[in-house]
Enzyme design. Structure first.
Site, mmCIF file in Angstrom:
data_model
loop_
_atom_site.group_PDB
_atom_site.id
_atom_site.type_symbol
_atom_site.label_atom_id
_atom_site.label_comp_id
_atom_site.label_asym_id
_atom_site.label_seq_id
_atom_site.Cartn_x
_atom_site.Cartn_y
_atom_site.Cartn_z
ATOM 1 N N ASN A 1 0.800 -1.229 0.000
ATOM 2 C CA ASN A 1 0.000 0.000 0.000
ATOM 3 C C ASN A 1 0.828 1.273 0.000
ATOM 4 O O ASN A 1 0.332 2.339 0.353
ATOM 5 C CB ASN A 1 -0.952 -0.011 1.195
ATOM 6 C CG ASN A 1 -1.780 -1.275 1.263
ATOM 7 O OD1 ASN A 1 -1.630 -2.073 2.183
ATOM 8 N ND2 ASN A 1 -2.627 -1.510 0.269
ATOM 9 N N ILE B 1 0.860 6.790 0.374
ATOM 10 C CA ILE B 1 0.204 5.755 1.172
ATOM 11 C C ILE B 1 -1.250 5.624 0.741
ATOM 12 O O ILE B 1 -1.988 6.610 0.682
ATOM 13 C CB ILE B 1 0.267 6.101 2.672
ATOM 14 C CG1 ILE B 1 1.724 6.252 3.122
ATOM 15 C CG2 ILE B 1 -0.427 5.023 3.503
ATOM 16 C CD1 ILE B 1 1.876 6.850 4.505
ATOM 17 N N CYS B 2 -1.651 4.387 0.446
ATOM 18 C CA CYS B 2 -3.037 4.122 0.071
ATOM 19 C C CYS B 2 -3.725 3.403 1.218
ATOM 20 O O CYS B 2 -3.429 2.239 1.506
ATOM 21 C CB CYS B 2 -3.088 3.258 -1.192
ATOM 22 S SG CYS B 2 -4.774 2.868 -1.728
ATOM 23 N N VAL B 3 -4.607 4.102 1.895
ATOM 24 C CA VAL B 3 -5.388 3.513 2.979
ATOM 25 C C VAL B 3 -6.748 4.201 2.979
ATOM 26 O O VAL B 3 -6.851 5.401 2.688
ATOM 27 C CB VAL B 3 -4.658 3.670 4.337
ATOM 28 C CG1 VAL B 3 -4.489 5.143 4.693
ATOM 29 C CG2 VAL B 3 -5.387 2.935 5.448
ATOM 30 N N LEU C 1 -0.661 -0.309 -4.279
ATOM 31 C CA LEU C 1 0.040 0.646 -5.140
ATOM 32 C C LEU C 1 1.339 0.023 -5.640
ATOM 33 O O LEU C 1 1.850 0.395 -6.684
ATOM 34 C CB LEU C 1 0.344 1.934 -4.371
ATOM 35 C CG LEU C 1 -0.857 2.799 -3.987
ATOM 36 C CD1 LEU C 1 -0.395 4.015 -3.191
ATOM 37 C CD2 LEU C 1 -1.627 3.239 -5.222
#
EC number: 2.3.2.23
Length: 223
Positions: free
Chosen positions: A87, A94-96, A129
């Site tokens: 992620n 940051i992908c959250v 990602l």
């Protein structure tokens, strides 16, 4: 990057200042916040790699950027320390979900930081990602963990001890701008105090001693 402080309403600035002050004095376990006194919208943070994960023993630098629409819009999070994680994108993004569709104005900065730390414990390969990390997490966890540990040792290895973590925190607090991938960062394999640097220093000393010995012999021949 330009500061967004001047774009935020005064009451939002006061709220951010209050939460950042609280976070600095009473941070979540394993997390430290280093506010930028000149720009409250640019928060520097360190997160200790959680025990029982491939990131254990590492100290990861990251930043949170608060946009001009905060808190209506979520902050953006970036890892500054290189990390192998599904992620986290190539540029550290940051992908959250809490930074995207799950964000609400009531959620604070503390909640965001705790969620990002939890992401180190429970990665989400479905919103990857880093597609390679996401694939390995699903298909070959041992290989994924080995890759993640390797990057942690290389880029977060300077902070694998309490003294290393304290030193890194002091550097960040004093405004050090070098990232953990900087070749002059102590503890990195090629760093100023790393084993490769010591090897080159030893070779240089040997050459210098040999030159002095040769010069002495030449001087004796002239007598």
């Amino acid at each position: 990057m330009n500061s967004n402080v001047e774009n935020l309403p005064p009451h939002i600035i006061r709220l951010v200042y209050k939460e950042v002050t609280t976070l600095t004095a009473d941070p979540p376990d394993g997390i430290k916040v280093f506010p930028n006194e000149e720009d409250l919208t640019d928060l520097q943070v360190t997160i200790e790699g959680p025990e029982g994960t491939p990131y254990a023993g590492g100290l990861f630098r990251m930043k949170l950027l608060l946009g001009k629409d905060f808190p209506a819009s979520p902050p953006k999070g970036y890892f500054l320390t290189k990390i192998f994680h599904p992620n986290v994108g190539p540029n550290g993004e940051i992908c959250v979900n809490v930074l995207k569709r799950d964000w609400t104005a009531e959620l604070g900065i503390r909640h965001v930081l705790l969620t990002i730390k939890c992401l180190l414990i429970h990665p989400n390969p479905e919103s990857a990602l880093n597609e390679e990390a996401g694939r390995l997490l699903l298909e070959n966890y041992e290989e994924y963990a080995a890759r993640a540990r390797l990057l942690t040792e290389i880029h977060g290895g300077a902070c694998s001890t309490s003294s290393g973590r304290a030193e890194a925190s002091r550097d960040l607090a004093s405004g050090a701008s070098a990232s953990s991938t900087d070749p002059m960062t102590p503890g990195v394999l090629g760093g100023a105090e790393g084993p490769m640097a010591k090897k080159h220093a030893g070779e240089r000393d040997k050459k210098l001693a040999a030159k002095k010995k040769l010069d002495k012999k030449r001087a004796l021949r002239r007598l």
